[in-house]
Design an enzyme around this catalytic site. Structure first.
Site, short mmCIF file in Angstrom:
data_model
loop_
_atom_site.label_atom_id
_atom_site.label_comp_id
_atom_site.label_asym_id
_atom_site.label_seq_id
_atom_site.Cartn_x
_atom_site.Cartn_y
_atom_site.Cartn_z
CE LYS A 25 -2.22 0.46 3.82
NZ LYS A 25 -1.46 1.53 4.48
NE ARG A 100 -3.62 1.17 10.61
CZ ARG A 100 -2.42 1.40 10.07
NH1 ARG A 100 -2.16 2.57 9.53
NH2 ARG A 100 -1.50 0.47 10.06
NE ARG A 139 10.23 -9.76 5.38
CZ ARG A 139 9.68 -8.57 5.45
NH1 ARG A 139 9.88 -7.69 4.50
NH2 ARG A 139 8.92 -8.24 6.47
NE ARG A 172 11.98 -8.41 10.86
CZ ARG A 172 11.56 -7.42 10.08
NH1 ARG A 172 12.22 -7.12 8.99
NH2 ARG A 172 10.47 -6.75 10.37
NE ARG A 183 1.79 -6.51 10.68
CZ ARG A 183 2.73 -6.65 9.74
NH1 ARG A 183 3.54 -7.68 9.78
NH2 ARG A 183 2.85 -5.77 8.78
P1 AMP Z 1 1.90 1.39 9.15
O1 AMP Z 1 3.24 1.67 8.57
O2 AMP Z 1 0.78 2.08 8.40
O3 AMP Z 1 1.62 -0.08 9.36
O4 AMP Z 1 1.89 2.05 10.60
C1 AMP Z 1 2.85 1.72 11.56
C2 AMP Z 1 2.30 1.93 12.96
O5 AMP Z 1 1.92 3.30 13.14
C3 AMP Z 1 1.04 1.14 13.26
O6 AMP Z 1 1.33 -0.16 13.71
C4 AMP Z 1 0.40 1.98 14.36
O7 AMP Z 1 1.04 1.78 15.60
C5 AMP Z 1 0.72 3.40 13.90
N1 AMP Z 1 -0.34 3.97 13.04
C6 AMP Z 1 -0.20 4.38 11.74
N2 AMP Z 1 -1.33 4.88 11.26
C7 AMP Z 1 -2.24 4.79 12.27
C8 AMP Z 1 -3.61 5.13 12.40
N3 AMP Z 1 -4.31 5.66 11.38
N4 AMP Z 1 -4.22 4.91 13.59
C9 AMP Z 1 -3.55 4.39 14.62
N5 AMP Z 1 -2.26 4.03 14.57
C10 AMP Z 1 -1.59 4.22 13.41
#
Ligand code: AMP
Length: 228
Positions: A25, A100, A139, A172, A183
């Site tokens: 994404k 989200r 991976r 990992r 997840r």
């Molecule tokens: P991502 O790279 O989008 O998977 O985001 C990494 C981490 O940032 C996530 O695991 C959350 O801890 C936090 N995060 C990013 N976007 C959001 C969001 N819209 N709402 C809550 N936490 C977020």
């Protein structure tokens, strides 16, 4: 191959990109940003950077980001609202990782309304969970030289062993099946109501997330050409 063009290239696009982990994404958001001239707002990137810099935002977000849990809605809503209230607020953009949840969507729509900005489309990248598990759990890395391999796209010469160090590869925690499935469960649980909300509003467009980066990009552009 020629790059897919929007029939109405230059048209103002205000997009939200939604998709499970492991669909690339972020990569698609960066391509859309570069090729269509949109501001890329990736909350994951912003939060990770804040944590790295140990800023006040980073200190509040750290426990969540480190454990892969969602940062509380208020914190991330405020972070985004702040970007849109500034004088240099983006006029055309692609949101990557925000909103989200339904509560985040409601907050974001309010912010956009206050700024007289309307959404063009919410793009949902759809992939089969089993396919994501296969991709992400394939991976493996060498504990010594840190080289990463992928059982499907970049396998080691001898299964399970590093080409250079000849020692067993490890996985990992992030790439282990239980973590990946958790997840995905969290993704579906948190986005379900939001996706439903945008579908009801007629803003949701589903794009198959299978194939290489350019194929998925072309799918997105084809869908955008249909968006009103
Ligand atoms: P991502 O790279 O989008 O998977 O985001 C990494 C981490 O940032 C996530 O695991 C959350 O801890 C936090 N995060 C990013 N976007 C959001 C969001 N819209 N709402 C809550 N936490 C977020």
């Amino acid at each position: 191959m020629s790059r897919p063009r929007l029939s109405s290239y230059g048209r103002v696009m205000r997009l939200i990109l939604v998709g499970p982990p492991g669909t690339g994404k972020g990569t698609q958001a960066k391509l859309l940003s570069k090729r269509l001239g949109l501001t890329h707002i990736g909350t994951g990137d912003i939060l990770r950077e804040a944590v790295r810099l140990d800023s006040p935002l980073g200190q509040m977000a750290r426990p969540y980001v480190d454990q892969g849990r969602l940062v509380p809605d208020d914190l991330v809503n405020e972070l985004v609202a702040d970007r849109f209230r500034r004088n240099d607020r983006p006029d055309r953009f692609v949101m990557d990782g925000y909103p989200r949840t339904l509560a985040q969507a409601a907050s974001f729509e309010k912010v956009l309304e206050d700024q007289d900005l309307n959404l063009t489309a919410v793009i949902l990248i759809v992939t089969d969970d089993g396919e994501i598990v296969r991709r992400l759990t394939g991976r493996w890395c060498c504990p010594k030289c840190k080289t990463t391999y992928h059982v499907l796209s970049n396998p080691p010469r001898r299964a399970g062993y590093c080409d250079d160090d000849n020692i067993p590869l490890i996985q990992r925690v992030d790439d282990q099946e239980t973590t990946v499935r958790e997840r995905l469960r969290l993704y579906h649980e948190t986005t379900r109501d939001m996706v439903q909300h945008f579908r009801r509003r007629g803003l949701l467009y589903e794009v198959p997330g299978l194939g290489d980066i350019e194929t998925i990009y072309r799918n997105i552009v084809a869908i955008l050409n249909q968006a009103k």
